[in-house]
Design an enzyme around this catalytic site. Sequence first.
Site, PDB file in Angstrom:
ATOM      1  N   PRO A  52      -4.164   0.999  -4.472  1.00 28.03           N
ATOM      2  CG  PRO A  52      -3.690   0.964  -6.737  1.00 28.03           C
ATOM      3  CD  PRO A  52      -3.574   0.138  -5.502  1.00 28.03           C
ATOM      4  CB  CYS A  79     -11.869   4.796  -6.653  1.00 26.24           C
ATOM      5  SG  CYS A  79     -11.179   4.073  -8.157  1.00 26.24           S
ATOM      6  CB  ALA A 107      -8.329   3.369 -10.914  1.00 27.58           C
ATOM      7  CD  GLN A 118      -4.962   0.668 -10.275  1.00 28.24           C
ATOM      8  OE1 GLN A 118      -6.033   1.245 -10.078  1.00 28.24           O
ATOM      9  NE2 GLN A 118      -4.709  -0.548  -9.810  1.00 28.24           N
ATOM     10  CE1 TYR A 157     -13.821  -0.692 -13.037  1.00 26.10           C
ATOM     11  CE2 TYR A 157     -11.916  -1.376 -11.748  1.00 26.10           C
ATOM     12  CZ  TYR A 157     -13.194  -0.866 -11.810  1.00 26.10           C
ATOM     13  OH  TYR A 157     -13.861  -0.535 -10.659  1.00 26.10           O
ATOM     14  NE  ARG A 198      -4.554  -4.239  -7.472  1.00 24.91           N
ATOM     15  CZ  ARG A 198      -5.194  -3.722  -6.428  1.00 24.91           C
ATOM     16  NH1 ARG A 198      -6.188  -2.875  -6.616  1.00 24.91           N
ATOM     17  NH2 ARG A 198      -4.838  -4.024  -5.201  1.00 24.91           N
ATOM     18  CG  LEU A 237     -10.638  -9.052   3.013  1.00 24.14           C
ATOM     19  CD1 LEU A 237     -11.675 -10.173   3.076  1.00 24.14           C
ATOM     20  CD2 LEU A 237     -11.206  -7.783   3.630  1.00 24.14           C
ATOM     21  NE  ARG A 278     -11.845  -3.778   1.508  1.00 24.06           N
ATOM     22  CZ  ARG A 278     -12.468  -4.877   1.106  1.00 24.06           C
ATOM     23  NH1 ARG A 278     -13.786  -4.953   1.209  1.00 24.06           N
ATOM     24  NH2 ARG A 278     -11.794  -5.892   0.602  1.00 24.06           N
TER      25      ARG A 278
END
Length: 375
Positions: free
Chosen positions: A23, A25, A57, A99, A189, A237, A307, A330
């Site tokens: 996920p 944003c 999310a 998510q 969160y 998660r 990563l 990413r």
Amino acid sequence: MSKLFSPVSLRGLTLRNRTVVAPMCQYSAQDGFANDWHFVHLGRFALGGFGLVMLEATGVVPEGRISYADLGLWKDEQIAPLARIVDFLHGQGAAAGIQLAHAGRKASTPLPWRNGFDETEAEKTALHFESWTPVAPSAEIHAENKNFTTPTALDKAGIRNVIDAFVAAAIRAEKAGFDTIEIHAAHGYLLNQFLSPLANKRTDDYGGSRENRMRLVLEVTEAVRAVWPAHKPLLVRLSASDWHPEGWQIEDSVVLARELKARGVDAIDTSSGGFEGAAIPLGAGYQVPFAEAIREGADIPTMAVGLLGDAAEAEAIIESGRADFIALARGALDDPNWPVHARHELGVTDYDLWPKQTNRVRERDRSLGLRAFTR
């Protein structure tokens, strides 16, 4: 044969391979509605060969969004644009996940590419700008002088409303056609805030001991599992560690993962961090040991994330049993075609994972002596 690119099943869902888009944003919605940006952003990952594409999310209530521009699933009108995305992902052979999230005290923050809340009045109208006072387990701000707001502590009725909101969003996710949902209990969160002693200073049944701090996550999980179809997998998660000596630790996550598995969770998406003061040793595959520890300690499939992107290393992680899925965020943004590229790197010579409309890639490779046509 590559294990990374072999089919795998969770309950009644079979994925074409073990690659996942984590996920991410996009801060591009208005009033929680998905739009063409989300459609194109997510659709390209299905074209690129990923097995599971997870949506960002998605706020289960308006005040649960990280920003005013996050996706939401708190009303029925938000189902249709999400269903359009799901249908496209399915049409390209990918599974679709979403998510479900509540940002807690990290809600109502600026868009990351702006200089704080610097919207003009015209922009506020055009972008459907909103700001609000967030809620949290305790009335303590996430961080001073960083565009966060001191939250209001949830009372028992507020906690019940959070649980009910996750349930309602899960029902809407089913109506939209999603194959799986992921409960977001990571990255500082709301659910992670209840888990971590860094944020949870309560003295009632939802604070204090580890058992009490786990209570809300487990109650949300039980309630969601009860309405989510039995043949569809449920993911959670976790931040496996706060990377803080006074915070949540990997040993805590193993215990929690066992309890989640007992309540019908099928896999743990294993991330980490989310609180101020963390000392995170960033590097390729830095969270893989957490996925391995939870997989072994709780006997539950895990997703490695963070990563990653080297094809041979990803294959080795799966082959050695350190994790069951490889998730890119990413890395997927950088190369939406990572699966079709990685599959060739691992020695698969056919072009079956490429969409039919991209056959010209095969012909280019033939002409240049690339991949399967190396001279």
